[in-house]
Design an enzyme around this catalytic site. Structure first.
Site, PDB file in Angstrom:
ATOM      1  CG  HIS A   1      -3.003   3.878   2.160  1.00  0.00           C
ATOM      2  ND1 HIS A   1      -3.660   3.593   0.531  1.00  0.00           N
ATOM      3  CD2 HIS A   1      -3.327   2.769   2.807  1.00  0.00           C
ATOM      4  CE1 HIS A   1      -3.912   2.244   0.594  1.00  0.00           C
ATOM      5  NE2 HIS A   1      -3.806   2.168   1.742  1.00  0.00           N
TER       6      HIS A   1
ATOM      7  CG  ASN B   1      -6.243  -0.191   0.481  1.00  0.00           C
ATOM      8  OD1 ASN B   1      -6.425   0.273  -0.105  1.00  0.00           O
ATOM      9  ND2 ASN B   1      -5.731  -0.669   1.832  1.00  0.00           N
TER      10      ASN B   1
ATOM     11  CB  CYS C   1      -1.421  -0.173   0.806  1.00  0.00           C
ATOM     12  SG  CYS C   1      -2.263  -1.335   0.826  1.00  0.00           S
TER      13      CYS C   1
END
Ligand code: UT7
Length: 331
Positions: A256, A286, A116
Protein backbone atom coordinates in the site's frame (compact mmCIF):
# COMPACT_ATOMS: atom_id res chain seq x y z
CA UNK A 1 -10.09 -32.98 -9.71
CA UNK A 2 -7.38 -30.30 -9.32
CA UNK A 3 -7.81 -27.74 -6.57
CA UNK A 4 -9.24 -24.45 -7.80
CA UNK A 5 -7.22 -21.35 -6.98
CA UNK A 6 -8.21 -17.74 -7.72
CA UNK A 7 -5.87 -16.09 -10.23
CA UNK A 8 -5.67 -12.49 -11.40
CA UNK A 9 -6.05 -12.72 -15.17
CA UNK A 10 -6.42 -9.06 -16.22
CA UNK A 11 -5.87 -5.52 -14.93
CA UNK A 12 -7.07 -2.02 -15.86
CA UNK A 13 -6.81 1.52 -14.50
CA UNK A 14 -8.05 5.08 -14.62
CA UNK A 15 -6.27 8.20 -13.42
CA UNK A 16 -7.72 11.71 -13.58
CA UNK A 17 -5.82 14.10 -15.83
CA UNK A 18 -5.31 16.91 -13.33
CA UNK A 19 -1.92 16.77 -11.58
CA UNK A 20 -1.64 18.45 -8.18
CA UNK A 21 2.07 19.01 -7.61
CA UNK A 22 3.93 19.72 -4.38
CA UNK A 23 4.66 23.16 -5.85
CA UNK A 24 0.95 23.93 -6.15
CA UNK A 25 0.35 22.68 -2.60
CA UNK A 26 2.96 25.21 -1.45
CA UNK A 27 0.54 27.92 -2.61
CA UNK A 28 -2.37 26.36 -0.69
CA UNK A 29 -0.94 25.48 2.76
CA UNK A 30 2.23 26.11 4.77
CA UNK A 31 4.35 23.31 3.34
CA UNK A 32 7.17 22.74 0.89
CA UNK A 33 8.32 20.23 -1.70
CA UNK A 34 11.34 19.20 0.37
CA UNK A 35 9.26 18.35 3.48
CA UNK A 36 6.69 16.38 1.49
CA UNK A 37 9.32 14.50 -0.52
CA UNK A 38 11.51 13.50 2.42
CA UNK A 39 8.65 12.66 4.79
CA UNK A 40 6.40 10.81 2.32
CA UNK A 41 8.10 10.26 -1.06
CA UNK A 42 5.21 11.99 -2.84
CA UNK A 43 5.88 14.49 -5.66
CA UNK A 44 2.41 14.75 -7.23
CA UNK A 45 -1.08 13.26 -7.12
CA UNK A 46 -4.10 13.17 -9.44
CA UNK A 47 -7.34 15.03 -8.70
CA UNK A 48 -10.72 14.33 -10.31
CA UNK A 49 -12.02 17.73 -11.37
CA UNK A 50 -15.02 16.73 -13.54
CA UNK A 51 -18.28 18.11 -12.21
CA UNK A 52 -20.78 15.68 -10.67
CA UNK A 53 -18.24 12.87 -11.02
CA UNK A 54 -17.55 10.62 -8.05
CA UNK A 55 -15.86 7.32 -7.34
CA UNK A 56 -17.97 5.40 -9.89
CA UNK A 57 -16.73 7.71 -12.66
CA UNK A 58 -13.23 6.34 -12.14
CA UNK A 59 -14.33 2.78 -11.30
CA UNK A 60 -16.25 2.53 -14.59
CA UNK A 61 -13.27 3.74 -16.61
CA UNK A 62 -10.83 1.38 -14.87
CA UNK A 63 -13.20 -1.54 -15.53
CA UNK A 64 -13.67 -0.50 -19.17
CA UNK A 65 -9.90 -0.31 -19.61
CA UNK A 66 -9.61 -3.90 -18.33
CA UNK A 67 -12.52 -5.12 -20.46
CA UNK A 68 -11.27 -3.51 -23.68
CA UNK A 69 -7.61 -4.51 -23.33
CA UNK A 70 -8.52 -8.15 -22.66
CA UNK A 71 -11.60 -8.61 -24.86
CA UNK A 72 -13.78 -9.58 -21.91
CA UNK A 73 -17.52 -9.94 -22.45
CA UNK A 74 -19.03 -7.95 -19.54
CA UNK A 75 -22.11 -10.19 -19.67
CA UNK A 76 -19.92 -13.05 -18.39
CA UNK A 77 -18.95 -11.21 -15.20
CA UNK A 78 -20.67 -12.79 -12.18
CA UNK A 79 -19.84 -10.27 -9.48
CA UNK A 80 -18.53 -6.70 -9.26
CA UNK A 81 -17.01 -5.54 -5.97
CA UNK A 82 -16.01 -1.91 -5.57
CA UNK A 83 -13.53 -1.47 -2.74
CA UNK A 84 -13.82 2.13 -1.63
CA UNK A 85 -13.78 4.49 1.32
CA UNK A 86 -15.51 7.21 -0.72
CA UNK A 87 -18.71 5.75 -2.23
CA UNK A 88 -20.70 7.98 -4.61
CA UNK A 89 -23.38 8.30 -1.92
CA UNK A 90 -23.82 6.94 1.64
CA UNK A 91 -26.73 4.82 0.39
CA UNK A 92 -27.09 3.41 -3.18
CA UNK A 93 -24.17 1.12 -3.90
CA UNK A 94 -21.39 2.48 -6.11
CA UNK A 95 -20.63 -1.05 -7.35
CA UNK A 96 -24.20 -1.63 -8.53
CA UNK A 97 -24.17 1.51 -10.67
CA UNK A 98 -20.68 0.66 -11.95
CA UNK A 99 -21.75 -2.87 -12.94
CA UNK A 100 -24.75 -1.55 -14.89
CA UNK A 101 -22.71 1.12 -16.66
CA UNK A 102 -20.06 -1.35 -17.85
CA UNK A 103 -22.70 -3.77 -19.16
CA UNK A 104 -22.22 -6.44 -16.48
CA UNK A 105 -25.95 -7.09 -16.67
CA UNK A 106 -25.75 -10.63 -15.30
CA UNK A 107 -23.68 -9.69 -12.27
CA UNK A 108 -24.61 -8.75 -8.74
CA UNK A 109 -22.55 -6.07 -7.06
CA UNK A 110 -21.71 -4.45 -3.76
CA UNK A 111 -19.23 -2.12 -2.07
CA UNK A 112 -16.56 -3.18 0.41
CA UNK A 113 -15.18 -0.69 2.93
CA UNK A 114 -12.08 -1.24 5.04
CA UNK A 115 -10.30 2.12 4.60
CA UNK A 116 -6.85 1.69 3.01
CA UNK A 117 -7.14 -2.11 3.29
CA UNK A 118 -10.36 -2.24 1.25
CA UNK A 119 -8.70 -3.68 -1.83
CA UNK A 120 -6.60 -6.19 0.13
CA UNK A 121 -9.68 -7.48 1.96
CA UNK A 122 -11.50 -7.45 -1.39
CA UNK A 123 -8.85 -9.78 -2.81
CA UNK A 124 -9.71 -12.23 -0.04
CA UNK A 125 -13.46 -11.92 -0.69
CA UNK A 126 -13.16 -12.20 -4.48
CA UNK A 127 -10.85 -15.21 -4.21
CA UNK A 128 -13.13 -17.04 -1.82
CA UNK A 129 -16.02 -16.87 -4.30
CA UNK A 130 -13.77 -18.31 -7.00
CA UNK A 131 -12.19 -21.03 -4.82
CA UNK A 132 -15.62 -22.21 -3.69
CA UNK A 133 -16.51 -22.83 -7.33
CA UNK A 134 -19.55 -20.62 -7.02
CA UNK A 135 -18.50 -17.94 -9.53
CA UNK A 136 -16.11 -17.84 -12.50
CA UNK A 137 -15.46 -14.14 -13.10
CA UNK A 138 -15.20 -11.69 -10.21
CA UNK A 139 -14.26 -8.09 -11.01
CA UNK A 140 -12.62 -6.30 -8.09
CA UNK A 141 -12.22 -2.54 -8.46
CA UNK A 142 -10.40 -0.25 -6.04
CA UNK A 143 -11.54 3.34 -6.53
CA UNK A 144 -11.34 6.40 -4.33
CA UNK A 145 -11.99 10.08 -4.81
CA UNK A 146 -10.01 11.11 -1.75
CA UNK A 147 -10.19 14.78 -2.78
CA UNK A 148 -13.90 14.67 -1.82
CA UNK A 149 -13.08 14.08 1.87
CA UNK A 150 -9.81 15.97 2.26
CA UNK A 151 -9.49 19.37 3.91
CA UNK A 152 -7.25 21.42 1.64
CA UNK A 153 -6.49 23.78 4.54
CA UNK A 154 -5.02 20.91 6.64
CA UNK A 155 -1.37 20.43 5.68
CA UNK A 156 -1.14 17.22 7.73
CA UNK A 157 -3.49 15.36 5.37
CA UNK A 158 -3.90 17.26 2.09
CA UNK A 159 -0.37 16.52 0.92
CA UNK A 160 -0.84 12.76 1.18
CA UNK A 161 -3.91 11.72 -0.76
CA UNK A 162 -4.88 11.49 -4.43
CA UNK A 163 -7.68 10.14 -6.64
CA UNK A 164 -7.59 7.06 -8.88
CA UNK A 165 -8.95 3.62 -9.69
CA UNK A 166 -7.64 0.18 -10.61
CA UNK A 167 -9.43 -3.03 -11.51
CA UNK A 168 -8.48 -6.72 -11.54
CA UNK A 169 -10.33 -9.81 -12.74
CA UNK A 170 -10.23 -13.01 -10.66
CA UNK A 171 -10.80 -16.33 -12.46
CA UNK A 172 -10.42 -20.01 -11.50
CA UNK A 173 -7.05 -21.65 -12.11
CA UNK A 174 -6.24 -25.34 -11.92
CA UNK A 175 -2.45 -25.06 -12.22
CA UNK A 176 -1.92 -23.58 -8.76
CA UNK A 177 -1.53 -19.91 -9.75
CA UNK A 178 -3.31 -17.13 -7.89
CA UNK A 179 -3.96 -16.49 -4.21
CA UNK A 180 -2.00 -18.87 -1.98
CA UNK A 181 -2.39 -17.51 1.54
CA UNK A 182 -3.57 -14.51 3.52
CA UNK A 183 -2.96 -12.98 6.94
CA UNK A 184 -5.65 -10.36 7.62
CA UNK A 185 -6.02 -8.40 10.84
CA UNK A 186 -7.96 -5.50 12.39
CA UNK A 187 -8.02 -3.63 15.70
CA UNK A 188 -10.64 -1.12 16.82
CA UNK A 189 -8.03 0.79 18.78
CA UNK A 190 -7.38 2.66 15.54
CA UNK A 191 -10.79 4.31 15.39
CA UNK A 192 -9.64 7.48 17.14
CA UNK A 193 -6.51 8.05 15.08
CA UNK A 194 -7.82 8.05 11.51
CA UNK A 195 -11.45 8.97 10.92
CA UNK A 196 -14.16 11.21 9.53
CA UNK A 197 -16.10 12.17 12.63
CA UNK A 198 -19.38 13.35 11.16
CA UNK A 199 -21.83 12.24 8.51
CA UNK A 200 -22.32 8.76 9.96
CA UNK A 201 -24.87 7.43 12.42
CA UNK A 202 -23.10 8.69 15.55
CA UNK A 203 -22.87 12.28 14.40
CA UNK A 204 -25.17 12.98 11.44
CA UNK A 205 -24.53 16.04 9.30
CA UNK A 206 -25.61 19.36 10.79
CA UNK A 207 -24.70 23.00 10.36
CA UNK A 208 -22.45 22.57 13.38
CA UNK A 209 -20.55 19.58 11.97
CA UNK A 210 -19.97 21.48 8.76
CA UNK A 211 -18.67 24.60 10.47
CA UNK A 212 -16.43 22.40 12.64
CA UNK A 213 -14.97 20.80 9.48
CA UNK A 214 -15.87 17.34 10.82
CA UNK A 215 -16.66 15.88 7.39
CA UNK A 216 -13.01 15.73 6.46
CA UNK A 217 -10.40 13.04 7.17
CA UNK A 218 -8.67 13.61 10.48
CA UNK A 219 -5.44 11.71 11.06
CA UNK A 220 -2.96 11.60 13.91
CA UNK A 221 -0.17 10.88 11.52
CA UNK A 222 2.60 10.00 13.93
CA UNK A 223 0.49 7.37 15.75
CA UNK A 224 -0.82 5.84 12.54
CA UNK A 225 2.73 5.78 11.19
CA UNK A 226 3.99 3.75 14.18
CA UNK A 227 1.19 1.20 13.94
CA UNK A 228 1.59 0.96 10.15
CA UNK A 229 5.33 0.33 10.28
CA UNK A 230 5.20 -2.45 12.86
CA UNK A 231 2.00 -4.15 11.71
CA UNK A 232 2.67 -4.16 7.96
CA UNK A 233 6.14 -5.55 8.57
CA UNK A 234 4.82 -8.18 11.04
CA UNK A 235 2.23 -9.64 8.66
CA UNK A 236 4.63 -9.56 5.71
CA UNK A 237 7.25 -11.46 7.70
CA UNK A 238 4.55 -13.78 9.03
CA UNK A 239 3.25 -14.74 5.61
CA UNK A 240 6.77 -15.39 4.32
CA UNK A 241 7.58 -17.67 7.24
CA UNK A 242 4.29 -19.53 7.01
CA UNK A 243 4.90 -20.31 3.34
CA UNK A 244 8.63 -21.04 3.60
CA UNK A 245 9.41 -18.05 1.41
CA UNK A 246 12.65 -16.09 1.66
CA UNK A 247 13.90 -12.79 0.24
CA UNK A 248 15.29 -14.82 -2.68
CA UNK A 249 12.04 -16.60 -3.55
CA UNK A 250 9.84 -13.50 -3.25
CA UNK A 251 9.80 -11.67 -6.60
CA UNK A 252 7.76 -8.59 -5.66
CA UNK A 253 6.46 -6.72 -2.65
CA UNK A 254 3.21 -4.95 -3.60
CA UNK A 255 2.74 -2.52 -0.70
CA UNK A 256 0.00 0.00 0.00
CA UNK A 257 1.33 3.43 -0.97
CA UNK A 258 0.79 5.54 2.17
CA UNK A 259 4.33 6.64 2.87
CA UNK A 260 7.64 5.70 1.27
CA UNK A 261 9.18 5.28 4.73
CA UNK A 262 6.53 2.72 5.74
CA UNK A 263 7.14 0.80 2.50
CA UNK A 264 10.90 0.79 3.06
CA UNK A 265 10.50 -0.38 6.67
CA UNK A 266 8.39 -3.34 5.46
CA UNK A 267 10.88 -4.20 2.71
CA UNK A 268 13.79 -4.00 5.17
CA UNK A 269 12.12 -6.32 7.66
CA UNK A 270 11.82 -9.06 5.03
CA UNK A 271 15.23 -8.25 3.56
CA UNK A 272 14.01 -7.29 0.08
CA UNK A 273 16.12 -5.10 -2.22
CA UNK A 274 14.40 -1.98 -3.54
CA UNK A 275 14.29 -3.37 -7.10
CA UNK A 276 11.75 -5.93 -5.88
CA UNK A 277 9.49 -3.33 -4.29
CA UNK A 278 6.70 -1.85 -6.39
CA UNK A 279 6.44 1.89 -5.92
CA UNK A 280 4.44 4.66 -7.58
CA UNK A 281 3.69 6.87 -4.56
CA UNK A 282 5.75 9.70 -6.11
CA UNK A 283 3.21 9.93 -8.98
CA UNK A 284 -0.14 9.30 -7.32
CA UNK A 285 0.22 9.72 -3.53
CA UNK A 286 -2.08 7.62 -1.38
CA UNK A 287 -5.13 6.65 -3.45
CA UNK A 288 -6.50 4.46 -0.61
CA UNK A 289 -8.32 1.52 -2.29
CA UNK A 290 -6.60 2.06 -5.64
CA UNK A 291 -2.94 1.79 -4.62
CA UNK A 292 -2.53 -2.00 -5.06
CA UNK A 293 -4.30 -2.37 -8.45
CA UNK A 294 -2.53 0.75 -9.76
CA UNK A 295 0.80 -0.89 -8.90
CA UNK A 296 -0.20 -4.04 -10.80
CA UNK A 297 -1.05 -1.89 -13.83
CA UNK A 298 2.23 0.01 -13.70
CA UNK A 299 4.32 -3.16 -13.31
CA UNK A 300 2.22 -5.58 -15.42
CA UNK A 301 4.82 -5.84 -18.22
CA UNK A 302 7.55 -6.79 -15.74
CA UNK A 303 5.55 -9.55 -14.07
CA UNK A 304 6.21 -13.15 -15.08
CA UNK A 305 4.03 -16.22 -14.76
CA UNK A 306 4.92 -17.93 -11.49
CA UNK A 307 6.29 -14.80 -9.76
CA UNK A 308 5.69 -14.76 -6.01
CA UNK A 309 3.96 -11.52 -5.01
CA UNK A 310 3.45 -10.34 -1.42
CA UNK A 311 0.69 -7.74 -1.06
CA UNK A 312 0.62 -5.72 2.16
CA UNK A 313 -1.58 -2.90 3.39
CA UNK A 314 -2.42 -0.88 6.48
CA UNK A 315 -5.31 1.51 6.98
CA UNK A 316 -7.86 3.20 9.18
CA UNK A 317 -9.81 1.13 11.67
CA UNK A 318 -7.12 -0.16 12.07
CA UNK A 319 -7.19 -2.72 9.26
CA UNK A 320 -4.15 -4.47 7.81
CA UNK A 321 -2.82 -7.64 6.33
CA UNK A 322 -0.69 -9.46 3.78
CA UNK A 323 -1.54 -11.76 0.88
CA UNK A 324 0.69 -14.19 -0.98
CA UNK A 325 -0.27 -14.58 -4.66
CA UNK A 326 1.39 -16.43 -7.55
CA UNK A 327 1.18 -14.37 -10.75
CA UNK A 328 -0.66 -16.23 -13.51
CA UNK A 329 0.36 -14.76 -16.88
CA UNK A 330 3.04 -13.11 -19.03
CA UNK A 331 2.23 -9.91 -20.92
O1 UT7 B 1 -3.01 4.90 4.38
C1 UT7 B 1 -3.67 4.98 5.61
C2 UT7 B 1 -2.72 4.96 6.73
N1 UT7 B 1 -2.01 6.21 6.80
C3 UT7 B 1 -0.71 6.23 6.92
O2 UT7 B 1 -0.08 5.19 6.90
C4 UT7 B 1 -0.05 7.55 7.19
C5 UT7 B 1 0.91 7.42 8.35
N2 UT7 B 1 1.54 8.66 8.72
C6 UT7 B 1 2.45 9.30 7.96
O3 UT7 B 1 2.71 8.92 6.85
C7 UT7 B 1 3.20 10.46 8.56
O4 UT7 B 1 2.93 10.50 9.94
C8 UT7 B 1 2.85 11.84 7.95
C9 UT7 B 1 3.40 11.91 6.53
C10 UT7 B 1 1.35 12.04 7.95
C11 UT7 B 1 3.53 12.94 8.75
O5 UT7 B 1 4.93 12.70 8.84
P1 UT7 B 1 5.65 12.71 10.25
O6 UT7 B 1 7.07 12.48 9.98
O7 UT7 B 1 4.96 11.73 11.15
O8 UT7 B 1 5.43 14.18 10.75
P2 UT7 B 1 4.72 14.70 12.07
O9 UT7 B 1 3.25 14.58 11.98
O10 UT7 B 1 5.42 14.10 13.25
O11 UT7 B 1 5.09 16.23 12.01
C12 UT7 B 1 6.46 16.70 12.10
C13 UT7 B 1 6.47 18.21 11.96
C14 UT7 B 1 5.43 18.90 12.85
O12 UT7 B 1 6.00 20.10 13.28
P3 UT7 B 1 6.63 20.24 14.75
O13 UT7 B 1 5.52 19.91 15.69
O14 UT7 B 1 7.74 19.23 14.79
O15 UT7 B 1 7.08 21.65 14.79
C15 UT7 B 1 4.29 19.18 11.90
O16 UT7 B 1 3.52 20.30 12.30
O17 UT7 B 1 6.13 18.56 10.61
C16 UT7 B 1 5.02 19.47 10.61
N3 UT7 B 1 4.19 19.22 9.43
C17 UT7 B 1 4.48 19.76 8.23
N4 UT7 B 1 5.43 20.62 7.82
C18 UT7 B 1 5.44 20.95 6.52
C19 UT7 B 1 3.11 18.43 9.31
N5 UT7 B 1 2.66 18.44 8.04
C20 UT7 B 1 3.48 19.26 7.35
C21 UT7 B 1 3.54 19.68 6.00
N6 UT7 B 1 4.53 20.50 5.62
N7 UT7 B 1 2.65 19.24 5.08
Amino acid sequence: MAKITAAITAVGKYLPEYILTNKELETMVDTNDEWITTRTGIKERRILKEENAGTSFMAIRAAEDLIQKNNIDPKEIDLVIVATATPDMPVASTAVYTATEIGAVNAFAYDLQAACSSFLYGMSTASSYIESGRYKKVLLIGSDKMSSIIDYTDRATCIIFGDGAGAVLFEPNEEGYGLQDELLRSDGIGRDFLKIEAGGSILPASEETISNRQHYVHQEGRTVFKFAVSNMADVSEGILNRNNLTKDTVNWLVPHQANKRIIEATANRIGLDSDKVMMNIHKYGNTTSATLPLLLNDYEKELKKGDNLIFAAFGGGFTWGAIYLKWAYNK
